[in-house]
Design an enzyme around this catalytic site. Structure first.
Site, PDB file in Angstrom:
ATOM      1  N   LYS A 182     -40.719   1.037  -3.595  1.00 46.66           N
ATOM      2  CA  LYS A 182     -39.780   0.507  -4.572  1.00 46.66           C
ATOM      3  C   LYS A 182     -40.033   1.193  -5.900  1.00 46.66           C
ATOM      4  CE  LYS A 182     -40.325  -2.061  -7.509  1.00 46.66           C
ATOM      5  NZ  LYS A 182     -40.622  -1.886  -8.992  1.00 46.66           N
ATOM      6  N   THR A 193     -47.099   5.907  -6.370  1.00 42.36           N
ATOM      7  CA  THR A 193     -45.776   5.401  -6.705  1.00 42.36           C
ATOM      8  C   THR A 193     -45.867   4.045  -7.378  1.00 42.36           C
ATOM      9  OG1 THR A 193     -43.625   4.847  -5.802  1.00 42.36           O
ATOM     10  CG2 THR A 193     -45.509   4.285  -4.471  1.00 42.36           C
ATOM     11  N   GLU A 279     -32.898   4.618 -12.530  1.00 41.38           N
ATOM     12  CA  GLU A 279     -31.991   3.740 -13.272  1.00 41.38           C
ATOM     13  C   GLU A 279     -30.929   4.547 -14.002  1.00 41.38           C
ATOM     14  OE1 GLU A 279     -35.077   0.046 -14.059  1.00 41.38           O
ATOM     15  OE2 GLU A 279     -34.921   1.655 -15.538  1.00 41.38           O
ATOM     16  N   ASN A 407     -32.202  -1.257 -18.892  1.00 44.27           N
ATOM     17  CA  ASN A 407     -33.475  -1.670 -19.462  1.00 44.27           C
ATOM     18  C   ASN A 407     -33.306  -2.615 -20.641  1.00 44.27           C
ATOM     19  OD1 ASN A 407     -35.948  -0.260 -18.163  1.00 44.27           O
ATOM     20  ND2 ASN A 407     -34.311   1.249 -18.116  1.00 44.27           N
TER      21      ASN A 407
END
Length: 412
Positions: A182, A193, A279, A407
């Protein structure tokens, strides 16, 4: 939407003998979403881990490190999303240890044999009562073919679940490697990660398992960047259950080379999936640096380009303002770099153009070619430093308006 990535179907995620997974809706931060995952490992499984280099590392990272120091005979992993349990001091440590105790009691193992993981909002307390209340539901859901559900249950701002799987024939035996990860923001791993878990049914001795994990991280998760931020919770775990009938005691074992290649391939697929789902990302960018004196030098150059907001916004706009790439190379801390020998190419699906050489813009470069390539969804920046034979590739994405929006609204 992610750049040219789709979550594999459940049928394409092969069960790993010795690993069962269960998920639950614990309501840790939001209702009506799977946010708790449990991995139960058979006796004889070996586990290795690498973790964030952030000094504000989360309480579960601290507990994981401690439990791994006590031995590799781990029997369970528990993962929650929503709250990171980072920046929570001694109470956070207690929550992480209480979680391990609760899992251990349910599975009949020692609490030191449990590794906890958290991801989500930093500086907020983790509601351990909700987590513990959800664990029996995870236990009831334990299945070997539950990788697809687990990939979804560990997501935060991810728009898609990330998973990869391989079956390879090694020495006449079928070996399975399956993993999930993720991450979409706060991505500049300093070891591995954001959260990544890979399991194989091959047998790998503990020292070799740790070596393989570090090599896999270095070839994959340590080569990606969305925004240059290193999370407090980054963790990458490799599990070897030993149930495939192949045992690698050291790197000279006949089966090891093929096994290593397959594990790294799965890790790289998971790492690239994170970038493809960065994102607000609309482009996937590979920065291939060659001609360095050492690999780390090449990675520094790659990351200088990957981290530059000016470079990343130019890619988002499809604006071939490629002098920004030269500027990033120039401040990448490469000692005695001879810019006259540096060459830079921009490549798309079907072509590559020389952008810069001999200290400036290539005489053959045409801006129309730069615009055409920068409009593509997948782009390669190739840099030759002209000072050696080392090489490395770093993967990143563009920086869009949506990155700021996502964000800015993260806790809403």
């Amino acid at each position: 939407m992610p750049v040219n990535y789709h979550t594999p179907t459940p049928a394409k995620l092969f069960p790993v003998a010795g690993v069962r997974l269960g998920v639950a809706e614990a309501g840790i931060r939001k209702l009506d979403r799977r946010d708790l995952t449990l991995l139960a490992l058979d006796v004889g499984s070996r586990v290795a881990g690498v973790f964030t280099g952030n000094r504000f590392c989360a309480a579960p990272v601290q507990v994981c490190r401690r439990h791994l120091e006590l031995g590799s005979d781990l029997r369970a992993l528990v993962i929650n999303t929503g709250i990171a349990n980072a920046g929570t001091g001694e109470p956070g440590w207690q929550v992480a240890t209480d979680t391990c105790v609760a899992v251990a009691q349910l599975l009949g193992v020692a609490d030191r044999q449990v590794l906890p993981f958290s991801t989500g909002v930093i500086l907020e307390p983790l509601p351990v009562d909700r987590l513990i209340a959800g664990l029996p539901h995870c236990v009831a859901d334990l299945r070997a073919d539950n990788w697809h559900a687990a990939a979804h249950a560990i997501m935060t701002t991810d728009t898609v679940a990330k998973a990869a799987s391989r079956r390879v024939q090694i020495d006449g035996k079928s070996v399975t490697i399956t993993g999930i990860s993720k991450g979409a923001g706060m991505i500049r791993p300093n070891m591995a990660t954001m959260l990544g878990f890979i399991a194989t049914d091959a047998g790998i001795a503990t020292p070799l398992l740790q070596q393989l994990l570090r090599e896999a991280a270095d070839e994959s998760f340590n080569c990606i960047s969305v925004d240059g931020d290193t999370s407090t919770n980054d963790s990458f775990i490799l599990i070897a259950t030993g149930q495939a009938g192949i045992e690698c005691a050291d790197a000279s074992a006949p089966a090891y080379a093929a096994l290593r290649e397959a594990v790294i391939a799965v890790a790289l697929e998971l790492a690239q999936a994170i970038i493809r789902d960065g994102e607000g990302a609309s482009k996937f960018i590979a920065i291939a640096v060659q001609g360095g004196q050492e690999r780390e030098e090449c990675k520094r150059v790659g990351y200088a380009i990957a981290h530059s907001p000016l470079v990343k916004t130019a890619f988002f706009a499809s604006d071939p303002n490629l002098g920004r790439i030269l500027a990033a190379i120039g401040y990448a801390d490469v000692e005695d770099l001879d810019v006259e020998r540096v060459r830079v190419w921009l490549g798309g699906a079907d072509s590559e153009v020389l952008v810069a050489d001999k200290g400036g813009r290539s005489v053959s470069y045409r801006e129309d070619d730069g615009v055409r390539i920068m409009r593509e969804e997948e782009i390669t920046v190739r840099v030759d430093l002209g000072r050696g034979t080392a090489r490395a590739t770093v993967y990143t994405c563009d920086l869009s308006y949506d990155y700021v929006r996502i964000n800015a609204d993260y806790r809403s």
